[in-house]
Scaffold this motif. Structure first.
Motif, short mmCIF file in Angstrom:
data_model
loop_
_atom_site.label_atom_id
_atom_site.label_comp_id
_atom_site.label_asym_id
_atom_site.label_seq_id
_atom_site.Cartn_x
_atom_site.Cartn_y
_atom_site.Cartn_z
N ALA A 100 79.44 56.08 54.34
CA ALA A 100 78.57 57.19 55.34
C ALA A 100 77.27 57.12 55.20
CB ALA A 100 79.12 58.54 54.86
N GLY A 101 76.23 57.09 56.36
CA GLY A 101 74.89 57.07 56.19
C GLY A 101 74.29 58.05 57.08
N VAL A 102 73.29 58.71 56.77
CA VAL A 102 72.59 59.68 57.47
C VAL A 102 70.97 59.35 57.43
CG1 VAL A 102 72.53 61.17 55.55
CG2 VAL A 102 72.24 61.95 57.97
N LEU A 103 70.34 59.33 58.31
CA LEU A 103 68.80 59.39 58.46
C LEU A 103 68.40 60.83 58.72
CD1 LEU A 103 68.45 56.30 60.45
CD2 LEU A 103 68.07 56.45 57.92
N PHE A 104 67.39 61.24 57.98
CA PHE A 104 66.93 62.66 57.98
C PHE A 104 65.49 62.39 58.72
CE2 PHE A 104 69.81 63.47 54.62
CZ PHE A 104 70.52 64.46 55.14
N LYS A 105 64.97 63.40 59.32
CA LYS A 105 63.62 63.64 59.86
C LYS A 105 62.89 64.13 58.63
CE LYS A 105 64.99 64.59 64.45
NZ LYS A 105 65.06 65.76 65.62
N GLU A 106 61.85 64.06 58.87
CA GLU A 106 60.83 64.59 57.64
C GLU A 106 61.41 66.11 57.28
OE1 GLU A 106 56.28 64.37 56.07
OE2 GLU A 106 56.68 63.83 58.16
N ASP A 107 61.59 66.75 58.10
CA ASP A 107 61.95 68.50 57.75
C ASP A 107 63.47 68.28 57.25
OD1 ASP A 107 63.55 67.96 60.35
OD2 ASP A 107 62.45 69.43 61.16
N PHE A 108 63.98 67.34 57.05
CA PHE A 108 65.37 67.43 56.55
C PHE A 108 66.39 67.53 57.71
CE2 PHE A 108 63.09 67.67 52.62
CZ PHE A 108 64.23 66.98 51.70
N SER A 109 66.04 67.57 58.90
CA SER A 109 67.20 67.79 59.90
C SER A 109 67.42 66.24 60.28
CB SER A 109 66.53 68.24 61.33
OG SER A 109 65.34 67.35 61.71
N VAL A 110 68.66 66.32 60.62
CA VAL A 110 69.61 65.09 60.84
C VAL A 110 69.00 64.24 62.24
CG1 VAL A 110 71.81 63.99 61.50
CG2 VAL A 110 71.82 65.99 59.82
N LEU A 111 68.47 62.95 61.86
CA LEU A 111 68.19 62.16 63.01
C LEU A 111 69.36 61.37 63.57
CD1 LEU A 111 66.07 60.87 64.71
CD2 LEU A 111 65.52 59.15 62.74
N ARG A 112 70.06 60.57 62.58
CA ARG A 112 71.28 59.80 62.94
C ARG A 112 72.39 59.74 61.73
NH1 ARG A 112 70.47 54.74 67.00
NH2 ARG A 112 72.13 55.54 67.50
N ALA A 113 73.52 59.57 62.17
CA ALA A 113 74.49 59.51 61.05
C ALA A 113 75.71 58.70 61.58
CB ALA A 113 75.10 61.15 60.62
N VAL A 114 76.28 57.73 60.57
CA VAL A 114 77.21 56.87 60.98
C VAL A 114 78.17 56.72 59.89
CG1 VAL A 114 75.76 54.81 60.21
CG2 VAL A 114 77.34 54.69 62.15
N LEU A 115 79.35 56.22 60.26
CA LEU A 115 80.42 55.92 59.34
C LEU A 115 80.78 54.39 59.54
CD1 LEU A 115 83.15 58.42 59.64
CD2 LEU A 115 81.13 58.55 57.92
N VAL A 116 80.29 53.45 58.46
CA VAL A 116 80.45 52.06 58.42
C VAL A 116 81.39 51.45 57.46
CG1 VAL A 116 78.81 50.02 58.33
CG2 VAL A 116 77.61 52.12 58.81
N PRO A 117 82.20 50.63 58.02
CA PRO A 117 83.12 50.02 57.42
C PRO A 117 82.72 48.97 56.39
CG PRO A 117 83.95 49.90 59.93
CD PRO A 117 82.37 50.21 59.70
N HIS A 118 83.31 49.07 55.24
CA HIS A 118 82.81 48.21 54.12
C HIS A 118 82.78 46.82 54.71
CE1 HIS A 118 83.04 45.47 50.82
NE2 HIS A 118 82.63 46.73 50.00
N ALA A 119 83.25 46.21 55.69
CA ALA A 119 83.44 44.78 56.11
C ALA A 119 81.84 44.58 56.81
CB ALA A 119 84.31 44.44 56.95
N VAL A 120 81.51 45.74 57.44
CA VAL A 120 80.23 45.69 58.30
C VAL A 120 79.07 45.52 57.12
CG1 VAL A 120 78.89 46.69 59.79
CG2 VAL A 120 81.17 46.52 60.53
#
Length: 164
Positions: A100-120
């Motif tokens: 489960a990965g998330v990228l935050f903007k500098e102000d800690f707001s969510v930019l993008r988030a994703v669920l990535v299978p182990h194989a990927v």
């Protein structure tokens, strides 16, 4: 300064401002923390996962269906736009099912988030001998990989709930 009455978002922004001032003063070189803990909080609240104990080595949370999640976050700043997530240990041992990965903007707001299978993750991560770990860069093209789920809206909603 009285901080008890501040919201969680106000506290996170105060932290961001503090890090920026410490960086300006040359006291620190990085702008990254408490990103990981915040990422775990948002994912667990968004999906009702049970957060693993701090001593758990690989899975940060477990879903109601038994799926094991490794949660990683990265805060992008004006000084560092790297999307490289924290070290992944023992990747071939498959100690988690989904990243489960998330990228935050500098102000800690969510930019993008994703669920990535182990194989990927295993296919895209690169081994780093110096740290005996794997690194994954959460580049935009990962959202186009088979089996991923974009959960940006879910994490934005969880963040709104945390801050209200």
């Amino acid at each position: 300064m009285e901080i008890e009455g501040l919201s969680e978002l106000d506290l996170l922004n105060l932290h961001a401002d503090t890090l920026e001032e410490l960086r300006r003063r040359g006291t620190i070189r990085s702008s990254n923390n408490p990103v990981g803990d915040y990422a775990e909080t948002l994912f667990c609240r968004a999906f009702g996962w049970k957060q693993a104990a701090n001593s758990e080595k690989d899975a940060d949370a477990i879903g109601g269906d038994g799926v094991r999640y490794q949660i990683k976050g990265r805060r992008l700043t004006r000084h560092n736009g790297s999307r490289q997530l924290g070290a992944l240990r023992r990747l071939p041992e498959k100690n988690f099912d989904i990243l489960a990965g998330v990228l935050f903007k500098e102000d800690f707001s969510v930019l993008r988030a994703v669920l990535v299978p182990h194989a990927v993750v295993a296919d895209r991560a690169k081994y780093v001998e110096a740290t005996n770990s794997w690194r994954l860069i959460l580049a935009d093209d990962i959202w186009g990989c088979e089996g991923i789920i974009d959960v940006t809206t879910d994490l934005c909603s969880a963040a709104e709930a945390v801050h209200s």
